[in-house]
Design an enzyme around this catalytic site. Sequence first.
Site, PDB file in Angstrom:
ATOM      1  N   GLU A  60       0.778  -1.121   0.110  1.00 50.06           N
ATOM      2  CA  GLU A  60       0.297  -0.047   0.575  1.00 50.06           C
ATOM      3  C   GLU A  60       0.286   1.305   0.058  1.00 50.06           C
ATOM      4  O   GLU A  60       0.120   2.170  -0.592  1.00 50.06           O
ATOM      5  CB  GLU A  60      -0.626   0.238   1.111  1.00 50.06           C
ATOM      6  CG  GLU A  60      -1.721  -0.833   0.595  1.00 50.06           C
ATOM      7  CD  GLU A  60      -1.871  -2.249   0.547  1.00 50.06           C
ATOM      8  OE1 GLU A  60      -0.675  -3.106   1.739  1.00 50.06           O
ATOM      9  OE2 GLU A  60      -2.660  -2.983   1.045  1.00 50.06           O
ATOM     10  N   HIS A 129     -11.541  -5.867   8.301  1.00 51.03           N
ATOM     11  CA  HIS A 129     -11.971  -5.648   7.085  1.00 51.03           C
ATOM     12  C   HIS A 129     -13.214  -4.430   6.666  1.00 51.03           C
ATOM     13  O   HIS A 129     -13.771  -4.504   6.495  1.00 51.03           O
ATOM     14  CB  HIS A 129     -12.777  -6.855   6.740  1.00 51.03           C
ATOM     15  CG  HIS A 129     -11.481  -7.681   5.684  1.00 51.03           C
ATOM     16  ND1 HIS A 129     -10.475  -8.123   6.610  1.00 51.03           N
ATOM     17  CD2 HIS A 129     -11.074  -7.832   4.845  1.00 51.03           C
ATOM     18  CE1 HIS A 129      -9.275  -8.765   5.809  1.00 51.03           C
ATOM     19  NE2 HIS A 129      -9.524  -8.100   4.295  1.00 51.03           N
TER      20      HIS A 129
END
Lengths: 327, 346
Positions: A60, A129
């Site tokens: 990321e 998540h």
Amino acid sequence: MTSLTLAKALNEGMRKAMEDDPKVLIMGEDVGKLGGVFRVTDGLQKDFGEQRVIDTPLAESGIIGTAIGLALRGYRPVCEIQFDGFVFPAADQIITQLAKMPLRSLGKLRLPVVVRIPCGGGIGAVEHHSESPEAYFTHTAGLRVVACSNPVDGYTMIQQAIRSDDPVVFFEPKRRYWEKAEVDTAASAADWTPFDQARVVRQGSDVTLLAYGPMVKTCLEAATAAEDDGRSVEVVDLRSLNPLDVDRVVESVSRTGRCIVVHEAPIYNGFGAEIAARVTERCFYSLEAPVLRVGGPSTPYPPSRLEDHYLPDLDRVLEAVDRVFAF
Amino acid sequence: MLTPEGERVEHPDYDIDLTPEEIRGLYRDLVLVRRVDLEAVALQRQGELGLWASLLGQEAAQIGSGRALAATDMVFPTYREHGVAWCRGVDPVNLLGMFRGVNHGGWDPAEHNFHLYTIVIGSQTLHAVGYAMGVQRDGAENATLVYFGDGATSQGDVNESFIWASVFNAPVVFFCQNNQWAISEPLEKQTRIPLYRRASGFGFPGIRVDGNDVLACLAVTRKALADVRSGQGPTLIEAFTYRMGAHTTSDDPTRYRVASELEAWKLKDPIERVRAYMFKNQLADQDFFDAIDAEADELGKDVRKRCLALPDPEPLAIFDHVYAEPHRLMEEERAEFAAYLEGFEG
């Protein structure tokens, strides 16, 4: 008018942005052939090619860091962070570089980078998540932070974010991806609500519910339910968290005299704290009760079998409405 | 290619043929950037700068690589690339702004194709690779050169940038100045193998060059930049050099390294060997060296004078350039702060 899910509305918005400006790029993990794990970028690589829709290595920080470089070369990258809890490896590039480089350059550099983050819970997912990390980013000067709550805003706000010369952190409520609405894709962009403005999505006179992203729908449902109790509930979709559209919030709360902020993120030091402080400063003499906050407990996000207890729902919002009236 | 004694050595792969004029130019660069650096250290010691990161000992690595660049190539520096900044035409006074505290970066990156200094270690390697990917998409033939140090090679961002550059075949050259020390930590705290060998694991060539040899740094960087421009992908250059000064003016190297190490590296000084070579080969006479020294002193004086004249920004400048587009919180807080300041007037 076209009936679109939020996911498809975002997809159409990005498609339009890519057609309008050849400098717009999509980048992230699995955004190409797969179309993203939520299919938000579905079909874009097929139509725009691998040079513009870039399946990146799985890192990321690398996504945001290279997006910054591409922006320095004149591109407008739209980065997908696959899940909210995966943004933290990129936090340094977002907070230290993306947010601060324009100031560092005394305005000579602009970084029109969009960081899309599917956020929030409600999908029965494993750890990392289901998070709501917006307050980390609203606290970082130099970033604009927005949250869409419905397909119409998904379609328009993503295009406005891409056109902005400022870096934008763009939150998408993942559990609302599959909900549909009529979207007027032919409407002129000049008629769209500016993406830094809040919007009253239901008018009322007794109490103002302030929400954004996934909680807007929950608040609208609560407002309908409260009607049965004879309470007129106004719902404001904040849409932009940085900057906050304080004037619209103040206008509403001054009228209703009561204010409840609703978000999924933990209450402690959550974005609701900022709103509560500002509303108190600006509406002190209009308030019938303290500003209340409804949010997640100040704990890490629980295992998904507990998320129905963790997430604010209709009853939690109505309970707060009762409390604010009981004060 | 130039021994510490000033002997010219040929290398089969990296031949370089410079005119005496070009050699004299490199020597001038080396001396002038050392002089600017010396002046900046003095300015810090006198309280005129809050901090300075000296390049002492790394002049050849910076001038050699910096002079290998074309004007259209893009450079991403750390905060110590004063020599490269010189090669890119950045006014040395503009480097001082951030160390004096009048700004965070005082030059136009686009004007010089020289990005702002990056302080967080290694972040700029990703920016460089992204920029190079943009060059690639433009179909242009510019190269991108990014600087970092031995300590940075432990950073995730640097490793991610190697991966990105490799899989996208990005036109970027990685220039690692291995100056042996990451503040107090010696190289062995960062690596078990020579740094240039890291490249092979990422799938592109790595090469070590004598970082105190300006000719070698020039030759090796030229070759790597040419490879990049012809689409052959990235190279990692490890310039093996030595930080002869402290990490910054806040640092005290006597706490962690022995004086004899510095003495040994002084014998490999990057400027002395060029001077010796020029003397031996009669590429310059005493008048030339005297003239360069005089120019250096003038430059030092000029930098000092203009540093002291750098104006403090106005208080409300705090709110400038945070956003490119109108932002109501900035406007609101600026107005409040202005009103507060006005309360003290009159």
